[in-house]
Write a protein that holds these residues in place. Structure first.
Motif, PDB file in Angstrom:
ATOM      1  N   VAL A   1     105.269 -61.862  53.573  1.00  0.00           N
ATOM      2  CA  VAL A   1     105.096 -60.852  52.531  1.00  0.00           C
ATOM      3  C   VAL A   1     105.796 -61.284  51.255  1.00  0.00           C
ATOM      4  CG1 VAL A   1     105.567 -58.467  51.871  1.00  0.00           C
ATOM      5  CG2 VAL A   1     104.881 -58.988  54.217  1.00  0.00           C
ATOM      6  N   LYS A   2     107.049 -61.758  51.349  1.00  0.00           N
ATOM      7  CA  LYS A   2     107.814 -62.169  50.175  1.00  0.00           C
ATOM      8  C   LYS A   2     107.190 -63.393  49.509  1.00  0.00           C
ATOM      9  CE  LYS A   2     112.011 -61.590  49.464  1.00  0.00           C
ATOM     10  NZ  LYS A   2     113.496 -61.636  49.362  1.00  0.00           N
ATOM     11  N   LEU A   3     106.719 -64.325  50.323  1.00  0.00           N
ATOM     12  CA  LEU A   3     106.090 -65.518  49.751  1.00  0.00           C
ATOM     13  C   LEU A   3     104.781 -65.150  49.073  1.00  0.00           C
ATOM     14  CD1 LEU A   3     106.480 -68.551  49.440  1.00  0.00           C
ATOM     15  CD2 LEU A   3     105.203 -68.883  51.556  1.00  0.00           C
ATOM     16  N   LEU A   4     104.093 -64.174  49.632  1.00  0.00           N
ATOM     17  CA  LEU A   4     102.838 -63.694  49.048  1.00  0.00           C
ATOM     18  C   LEU A   4     103.091 -63.124  47.652  1.00  0.00           C
ATOM     19  CD1 LEU A   4      99.821 -63.234  49.583  1.00  0.00           C
ATOM     20  CD2 LEU A   4     100.406 -61.030  50.576  1.00  0.00           C
ATOM     21  N   LEU A   5     104.169 -62.358  47.502  1.00  0.00           N
ATOM     22  CA  LEU A   5     104.513 -61.786  46.201  1.00  0.00           C
ATOM     23  C   LEU A   5     104.835 -62.890  45.186  1.00  0.00           C
ATOM     24  CD1 LEU A   5     106.766 -58.794  47.371  1.00  0.00           C
ATOM     25  CD2 LEU A   5     104.414 -58.694  46.501  1.00  0.00           C
TER      26      LEU A   5
ATOM     27  N   SER B   1     117.098 -71.922  61.505  1.00  0.00           N
ATOM     28  CA  SER B   1     116.969 -70.729  62.337  1.00  0.00           C
ATOM     29  C   SER B   1     116.245 -69.656  61.527  1.00  0.00           C
ATOM     30  CB  SER B   1     118.346 -70.225  62.764  1.00  0.00           C
ATOM     31  OG  SER B   1     119.101 -69.832  61.630  1.00  0.00           O
ATOM     32  N   THR B   2     115.618 -68.712  62.231  1.00  0.00           N
ATOM     33  CA  THR B   2     114.846 -67.663  61.566  1.00  0.00           C
ATOM     34  C   THR B   2     115.697 -66.874  60.570  1.00  0.00           C
ATOM     35  OG1 THR B   2     113.500 -67.460  63.557  1.00  0.00           O
ATOM     36  CG2 THR B   2     113.333 -65.682  61.960  1.00  0.00           C
ATOM     37  N   SER B   3     116.970 -66.664  60.887  1.00  0.00           N
ATOM     38  CA  SER B   3     117.850 -65.880  60.020  1.00  0.00           C
ATOM     39  C   SER B   3     118.137 -66.578  58.687  1.00  0.00           C
ATOM     40  CB  SER B   3     119.172 -65.582  60.741  1.00  0.00           C
ATOM     41  OG  SER B   3     119.832 -66.795  61.088  1.00  0.00           O
ATOM     42  N   LEU B   4     117.960 -67.896  58.634  1.00  0.00           N
ATOM     43  CA  LEU B   4     118.249 -68.650  57.412  1.00  0.00           C
ATOM     44  C   LEU B   4     117.019 -68.906  56.551  1.00  0.00           C
ATOM     45  CD1 LEU B   4     120.777 -71.343  58.679  1.00  0.00           C
ATOM     46  CD2 LEU B   4     121.275 -69.317  57.313  1.00  0.00           C
ATOM     47  N   PHE B   5     115.833 -68.587  57.083  1.00  0.00           N
ATOM     48  CA  PHE B   5     114.601 -68.855  56.355  1.00  0.00           C
ATOM     49  C   PHE B   5     114.639 -68.276  54.942  1.00  0.00           C
ATOM     50  CE2 PHE B   5     111.187 -69.528  59.871  1.00  0.00           C
ATOM     51  CZ  PHE B   5     111.818 -70.704  60.221  1.00  0.00           C
ATOM     52  N   GLU B   6     114.950 -66.977  54.845  1.00  0.00           N
ATOM     53  CA  GLU B   6     114.869 -66.278  53.570  1.00  0.00           C
ATOM     54  C   GLU B   6     115.836 -66.871  52.549  1.00  0.00           C
ATOM     55  OE1 GLU B   6     114.753 -61.712  51.800  1.00  0.00           O
ATOM     56  OE2 GLU B   6     115.377 -62.079  53.878  1.00  0.00           O
ATOM     57  N   SER B   7     117.061 -67.152  52.976  1.00  0.00           N
ATOM     58  CA  SER B   7     118.051 -67.710  52.072  1.00  0.00           C
ATOM     59  C   SER B   7     117.647 -69.101  51.600  1.00  0.00           C
ATOM     60  CB  SER B   7     119.419 -67.772  52.757  1.00  0.00           C
ATOM     61  OG  SER B   7     120.364 -68.428  51.943  1.00  0.00           O
ATOM     62  N   GLU B   8     117.105 -69.918  52.491  1.00  0.00           N
ATOM     63  CA  GLU B   8     116.693 -71.271  52.122  1.00  0.00           C
ATOM     64  C   GLU B   8     115.530 -71.247  51.140  1.00  0.00           C
ATOM     65  OE1 GLU B   8     118.084 -74.161  52.795  1.00  0.00           O
ATOM     66  OE2 GLU B   8     119.670 -73.183  53.930  1.00  0.00           O
ATOM     67  N   LEU B   9     114.631 -70.281  51.295  1.00  0.00           N
ATOM     68  CA  LEU B   9     113.474 -70.195  50.416  1.00  0.00           C
ATOM     69  C   LEU B   9     113.813 -69.569  49.069  1.00  0.00           C
ATOM     70  CD1 LEU B   9     110.290 -69.167  52.467  1.00  0.00           C
ATOM     71  CD2 LEU B   9     110.511 -71.068  50.879  1.00  0.00           C
ATOM     72  N   PHE B  10     114.452 -68.389  49.117  1.00  0.00           N
ATOM     73  CA  PHE B  10     114.649 -67.589  47.913  1.00  0.00           C
ATOM     74  C   PHE B  10     116.069 -67.637  47.355  1.00  0.00           C
ATOM     75  CE2 PHE B  10     111.210 -65.751  50.431  1.00  0.00           C
ATOM     76  CZ  PHE B  10     110.184 -65.720  49.489  1.00  0.00           C
ATOM     77  N   GLY B  11     117.019 -68.185  48.103  1.00  0.00           N
ATOM     78  CA  GLY B  11     118.398 -68.228  47.656  1.00  0.00           C
ATOM     79  C   GLY B  11     119.121 -66.919  47.952  1.00  0.00           C
TER      80      GLY B  11
END
Length: 424
Positions: free
Chosen positions: A232-236, A183-193
């Protein structure tokens, strides 16, 4: 700090090892005024020599370098940390050789190097075949350069990424993250922890996929599903290699190679405003691979069928293979292999012939039931119209069309001629 420096030194040394010429690699031997030969390295040692000893009148016309004696050995060395090792070139005489333009008496050889002795030359191949119709420069495979793969579903993107990771020589893991499965809400946690307490349910610290793939490869599948905020975060991360987990106050430096795959063209997504311009240009600067759909690669269809035949001890009739090469295969490689596996279960014998299960691969035909004036056609006219459409869909192959319709080729020709002359 010492541990960090030790990790950096270990990574640097590992990068040097990865570039080395190894068993199984190919070199090109280019002797003076003779035919170039290809040699696959399989032995532990190879000898290369060149000398001119006899006095002959024409010797004075040769370059001075031809008068020297060369005795080189290409040896396989291992430092105990590698099973295969890498090749080392050394001169057993007083004359040095040239490697990439520099004179040496001994040197490790890397993929892409050029070696000269006299007017002879040895070239190490710089391209690696990862698929039957796809080669990638070895410098790309063994670097940490990001890679972007575009192609329809089922074209073999995941298989290709696994192959690249295996050939890269990386010490870290291959982590596969399919964004469409979260789900969209879990993307960030799965990528960056995330850190403990960052949000409801975060009862412990968690490393994201980027950290899990440190010193290895992160494969982000369905990149086109990434939200603009995460772009944006992945770009950084791509810019400085630093990761900050959700709820964290500090960043972690990692060395993770990114391979992204998209089933849709990123250029089209940019025009629709679905991805950021800065993210698009950063991703587009990656090494780009475009996988063609299976319907455009008839030779690959044949290779897949032949391999399946060998593995499963079955045979395909020439008519069936020809039929498969004319099918659209919207699901590409995955669909073809799945179809063959199902057909094996359904077939009574070990020889595959065309049957009703194969006909389902064709697009459904729209049968014309009315003429141009809007009046209904009689049954005979409908039969002729349908026969004509089957004939066109089977690649204008009368024998195949007749087999599909279960009529004789002569009858089919009569239907076709009737439809074309307007006798319906």
């Amino acid at each position: 700090m010492n541990n960090l420096q030790s990790i950096k030194n270990q990574w640097y040394l590992e990068r040097i090892r990865q570039k080395g010429l190894r068993p199984g690699d190919e070199i090109l031997i280019c002797p003076f005024n003779e035919r170039t030969q290809k040699l696959r390295l399989l032995r532990k040692s190879y000898q290369f020599s060149h000398q001119i000893r006899e006095e002959k009148p024409w010797r004075i016309d040769l370059p001075k370098i031809m008068e020297k004696e060369f005795n080189l050995e290409l040896k396989l060395l291992s430092d105990g940390k590698e099973e295969e090792g890498r090749y080392f070139l050394l001169s057993h005489c007083k004359t040095p050789f040239k490697i990439n333009g520099n004179f040496c008496y001994q040197s490790f050889v890397e993929r892409g190097d050029e070696i000269e002795f006299g007017l002879h030359q040895i070239q190490t191949k710089s391209d690696i075949k990862v698929q039957d119709d796809l080669t990638i420069p070895s410098s790309v495979i063994r670097s940490d350069l990001p890679i972007l793969i575009e192609g329809e579903t089922g074209t073999g993107k995941t298989h290709l990424v696994k192959k690249i990771h295996e050939l890269s020589g990386q010490t870290g893991r291959l982590v596969h993250l399919n964004l469409s499965s979260f789900s969209t809400s879990l993307f960030e946690s799965e990528l960056f922890g995330h850190v403990k307490g960052a949000f409801t349910g975060a009862d412990r610290n968690k490393n994201g996929a980027i950290v899990e793939a440190n010193l290895g490869t992160l494969f982000i599948d369905e990149m086109d599903s990434l939200t603009k905020e995460l772009q944006v975060k992945l770009l950084l991360f791509l810019d400085d290699g630093r990761v900050r987990p959700v709820g964290g106050n500090s960043c972690k430096k990692v060395n993770t190679r990114l391979i992204a795959a998209s089933g849709r063209s990123l250029q089209d997504l940019l025009e629709k405003g679905e991805i950021r311009k800065d993210f698009f240009f950063r991703i587009q600067s990656s090494y780009k691979i475009n996988l063609k759909p299976l319907r455009q690669k008839k030779e690959q269809i044949q290779r897949i069928c032949e391999k399946f035949s060998q593995d499963e001890n079955i045979s395909l009739s020439p008519q069936l293979l020809d039929f498969y090469q004319k099918c659209p295969w919207p699901g590409n490689i995955r669909q073809l292999i799945g179809h063959l596996r199902t057909k094996k279960v359904l077939s009574p014998g070990r020889k595959f012939e065309i049957d009703h299960f194969d006909y389902s691969l064709q697009k459904p035909l729209e049968i014309e039931t009315k003429n141009k004036k809007g009046n209904f056609l009689d049954l005979g006219s409908v039969k002729k119209s349908y026969a004509r459409q089957v004939f066109e869909s089977s690649g204008r192959d009368v024998q195949l069309g007749a087999k599909i319709l279960k009529i004789s080729p002569t009858t089919l020709r009569g239907y076709i001629e009737g439809a074309m002359t307007g006798c319906s």
